[in-house]
Design a protein around this motif. Structure first.
Motif, PDB file in Angstrom:
ATOM      1  N   UNK A 124       5.952  -2.358  -5.535  1.00  0.00           N
ATOM      2  CA  UNK A 124       6.477  -3.719  -5.438  1.00  0.00           C
ATOM      3  C   UNK A 124       5.735  -4.494  -4.343  1.00  0.00           C
ATOM      4  N   UNK A 125       4.568  -3.977  -3.932  1.00  0.00           N
ATOM      5  CA  UNK A 125       3.693  -4.722  -3.031  1.00  0.00           C
ATOM      6  C   UNK A 125       3.999  -4.574  -1.562  1.00  0.00           C
ATOM      7  N   UNK A 126       4.913  -3.677  -1.188  1.00  0.00           N
ATOM      8  CA  UNK A 126       5.219  -3.517   0.238  1.00  0.00           C
ATOM      9  C   UNK A 126       4.162  -2.622   0.893  1.00  0.00           C
ATOM     10  N   UNK A 127       3.557  -3.077   2.007  1.00  0.00           N
ATOM     11  CA  UNK A 127       2.638  -2.200   2.738  1.00  0.00           C
ATOM     12  C   UNK A 127       3.373  -0.928   3.177  1.00  0.00           C
ATOM     13  N   UNK A 128       2.603   0.157   3.355  1.00  0.00           N
ATOM     14  CA  UNK A 128       3.209   1.478   3.597  1.00  0.00           C
ATOM     15  C   UNK A 128       4.240   1.450   4.718  1.00  0.00           C
ATOM     16  N   UNK A 129       3.873   0.791   5.815  1.00  0.00           N
ATOM     17  CA  UNK A 129       4.759   0.809   6.983  1.00  0.00           C
ATOM     18  C   UNK A 129       6.072   0.095   6.664  1.00  0.00           C
TER      19      UNK A 129
ATOM     20  N   UNK B   1      -4.493  -5.965  -8.774  1.00  0.00           N
ATOM     21  CA  UNK B   1      -3.435  -5.112  -8.213  1.00  0.00           C
ATOM     22  C   UNK B   1      -3.520  -5.148  -6.691  1.00  0.00           C
ATOM     23  N   UNK B   2      -2.361  -5.216  -6.038  1.00  0.00           N
ATOM     24  CA  UNK B   2      -2.344  -5.378  -4.594  1.00  0.00           C
ATOM     25  C   UNK B   2      -2.804  -4.101  -3.895  1.00  0.00           C
ATOM     26  N   UNK B   3      -3.359  -4.300  -2.691  1.00  0.00           N
ATOM     27  CA  UNK B   3      -3.807  -3.155  -1.894  1.00  0.00           C
ATOM     28  C   UNK B   3      -2.695  -2.148  -1.643  1.00  0.00           C
ATOM     29  N   UNK B   4      -1.486  -2.623  -1.247  1.00  0.00           N
ATOM     30  CA  UNK B   4      -0.404  -1.663  -1.016  1.00  0.00           C
ATOM     31  C   UNK B   4      -0.075  -0.827  -2.254  1.00  0.00           C
ATOM     32  N   UNK B   5      -0.189  -1.436  -3.435  1.00  0.00           N
ATOM     33  CA  UNK B   5       0.126  -0.683  -4.653  1.00  0.00           C
ATOM     34  C   UNK B   5      -0.925   0.403  -4.901  1.00  0.00           C
ATOM     35  N   UNK B   6      -2.220   0.058  -4.711  1.00  0.00           N
ATOM     36  CA  UNK B   6      -3.280   1.055  -4.891  1.00  0.00           C
ATOM     37  C   UNK B   6      -3.086   2.186  -3.880  1.00  0.00           C
ATOM     38  N   UNK B   7      -2.825   1.796  -2.623  1.00  0.00           N
ATOM     39  CA  UNK B   7      -2.633   2.810  -1.579  1.00  0.00           C
ATOM     40  C   UNK B   7      -1.425   3.691  -1.902  1.00  0.00           C
ATOM     41  N   UNK B   8      -0.372   3.078  -2.446  1.00  0.00           N
ATOM     42  CA  UNK B   8       0.844   3.851  -2.774  1.00  0.00           C
ATOM     43  C   UNK B   8       0.541   4.870  -3.866  1.00  0.00           C
ATOM     44  N   UNK B 102      -4.271  -1.831 -13.567  1.00  0.00           N
ATOM     45  CA  UNK B 102      -4.497  -1.439 -12.175  1.00  0.00           C
ATOM     46  C   UNK B 102      -3.888  -0.081 -11.888  1.00  0.00           C
ATOM     47  N   UNK B 103      -2.692   0.140 -12.428  1.00  0.00           N
ATOM     48  CA  UNK B 103      -2.026   1.443 -12.231  1.00  0.00           C
ATOM     49  C   UNK B 103      -2.859   2.560 -12.843  1.00  0.00           C
ATOM     50  N   UNK B 104      -3.409   2.281 -14.030  1.00  0.00           N
ATOM     51  CA  UNK B 104      -4.203   3.307 -14.710  1.00  0.00           C
ATOM     52  C   UNK B 104      -5.445   3.657 -13.904  1.00  0.00           C
TER      53      UNK B 104
END
Lengths: 252, 264
Positions: A124-129, B1-8, B102-104
């Motif tokens: 849902x776009x939340x940064x990890x922290x 796709x947002x950076x946080x989503x890729x990182x997640x 992006x998820x794929x």
């Protein structure tokens, strides 16, 4: 009796229809899909005011879960429209809704509760922290903190339900869809779950909750939607038990 | 796709991989065995038409590295999709605000990173066994790897489109996977094949990628020398990626329309 659209509604559903379409013969065989159209929702119209808590009732197969899935975007409706805060429910609407189902399969069982919540927060776009902070905050409010570092597979059904609720709340939605959240809970856990709806942060959130339990419907709110055969047959105060049975069978 | 989503997604995949600790350790060490295997096999294998510096050992080691890499891209998407279907998480993922494509693509990133580490381990083992590298243009290596991954990830997304509708069974990876080993120039050069099969090999992106990788790693060539390899690879990527996105979008629409997302 059905409710019409109201001004400033958190959710407006207008003439919503969903039919599982028939698949072409050989494709129906290959995909093991329906060879005949199967209508599930047949023109539902209602709306929810901001902050309102409403119960959704109906027999198995009445269309409750299909309605939730259509609102959440798991299914594309065959007709009608769904408006969230007055705007058509599209991809951006997913920021404004939270969905918690009884289906515990939608978590990663080898990850801990915290790891699961961090992951879904990231989607849902939340940064990890921030995802971690919100996961801890939400868990604290739901009494889930002692279980955050346990693998999801180790949780009992009641804690899994709370984890599902925590996930649905992570991105702070204005509308919460709860599909039979107390179905597998023992009586004290179910009571505790319902009490959560009266506390922060859920008290301010618009909630549509499906249940088979009339007592629960009365406790959750003063308004109840009853589905029968894909149609809305009641939009009003929770009825008496005998009246509810008649409504569910489709006779007013 | 947002950076946080890729990182997640990356973090989730790493955590899931590490949760199967024995499997992780066994997979990480398996490359060393194949390096030794190829070393001894190459001691008595001579292949007609091999004009690669370093002989068959160099030929097959570079081919193996490439095959592992493109296989990760090809199978990664469909494997991940199948796992999400079975786990029951797919419906939830594809209904999140993160774009499905992006998820794929993010879901194969960890596989590719691990394959990169594996490739380095394999090539390091090769070097220890006497393999000589002449890498003078690392950028050329990155471009070849990027175009190859793009082409094969596109094929993987096509396979995933079938899985969305049919849950199990898709024709793309078995067909392409079989052709790769036979025609891709991994274990032997396509020039030893009958002419019609050698011609068919030129229809696969892997054969160009294999030629390019060997030229960069073993002969020290750079981008300027690789036009005959890079242009076909870029063509495959430019053709297959949009095609696969279109196919996946259609499959996703059908899955939402027919209520197939929750099936497994």
């Amino acid at each position: 009796m059905t409710g019409g659209s109201r001004g400033g509604a958190a959710l407006t559903v207008r003439d919503l229809r969903f039919t599982y379409p028939a698949l072409w013969g050989p494709l129906a065989w290959l995909a093991r899909g329906p060879s005949r159209p199967l209508p599930v929702l047949k023109g539902l119209s209602f709306s929810l005011s901001p902050g309102e808590h409403v119960c959704l009732m109906g027999k198995n197969g009445a269309g409750k879960t299909t309605l939730f899935k259509a609102i959440q975007g798991f299914l594309d409706p065959s007709g009608g429209e769904i408006l969230l805060e007055g705007r058509p429910a599209g991809r951006e609407a997913r920021w404004r809704t939270g969905f918690a189902a009884t289906d515990e399969r939608s978590f990663y069982h080898r990850l801990t509760v915290l790891e699961n919540l961090e992951f879904f927060g990231g989607l849902w776009g939340l940064p990890a922290k921030e995802a971690r902070v919100r996961a801890r905050e939400t868990a604290e409010r739901l009494g889930l903190t002692p279980h955050l570092d346990r693998p999801f597979s180790d949780l009992s059904t009641g804690w899994r339900q709370r984890a599902a609720l925590a996930r649905a709340l992570l991105h702070r939605p204005g509308l919460l869809l709860l599909d039979e959240p107390t179905r597998s809970l023992d009586a004290p856990s179910a009571a505790r779950f319902r009490a959560l709806l009266r506390e922060e942060p859920l008290r301010e959130v618009t909630v549509l909750l499906s249940t088979h339990n009339l007592e629960e419907a009365r406790e959750v709110g003063s308004r109840c939607l009853v589905l029968a055969g894909g149609r809305l047959v009641l939009d009003g105060p929770p009825p008496a038990a005998e009246g509810l049975s008649a409504l569910m069978e489709g006779s007013p | 796709m947002s950076g946080p989503a890729v990182a997640a997604v990356l973090r989730r995949d790493l955590r899931l991989a590490l949760s199967y600790r024995l499997n992780f350790l066994l997979t990480a060490g398996s490359s060393l065995f194949s390096a030794v295997l190829w070393f001894y096999l190459s001691a008595f294998v001579t292949v007609r038409g091999t004009e690669v510096p370093g002989g068959y050992f160099a030929f097959v080691m570079t081919g193996t590295v490439l095959l592992q890499y493109v296989t990760a891209a090809l199978h990664g998407v469909s494997r991940r999709l199948g796992e999400e279907q079975a786990a029951g998480t797919l419906e939830f993922l594809l209904s999140s605000p993160a774009p499905p494509w992006g998820l794929l693509l993010a879901s194969v990133l960890l596989d590719l990173l691990l394959r990169t580490a594996d490739a380095l381990l394999l090539l390091g083992a090769g070097a220890a066994l006497g393999l000589e590298f002449h890498l003078r243009h690392p950028l050329a290596l990155l471009v070849i790897a990027g175009l190859s991954v793009a082409s094969f990830a596109a094929l993987g997304i096509l396979a995933g489109s079938f899985l969305l509708v049919f849950q199990r069974g898709e024709p793309v990876t078995p067909l392409v996977g079989g052709l790769l080993a036979l025609l891709g120039g991994v274990f032997f050069p396509p020039s030893v094949l009958p002419p019609f099969l050698a011609a068919a090999a030129r229809l696969l992106p892997l054969s160009y990628a294999a030629d390019g990788l060997r030229a960069v790693l073993l002969e020290g060539k750079g981008l300027a020398d690789l036009g005959g390899v890079l242009l076909p690879l870029a063509f495959f990527a430019a053709l297959l990626l949009p095609l696969s996105f279109l196919a996946f979008a259609s499959a996703l629409r059908a899955a939402r329309r027919y209520g197939l997302l929750g099936r497994y």
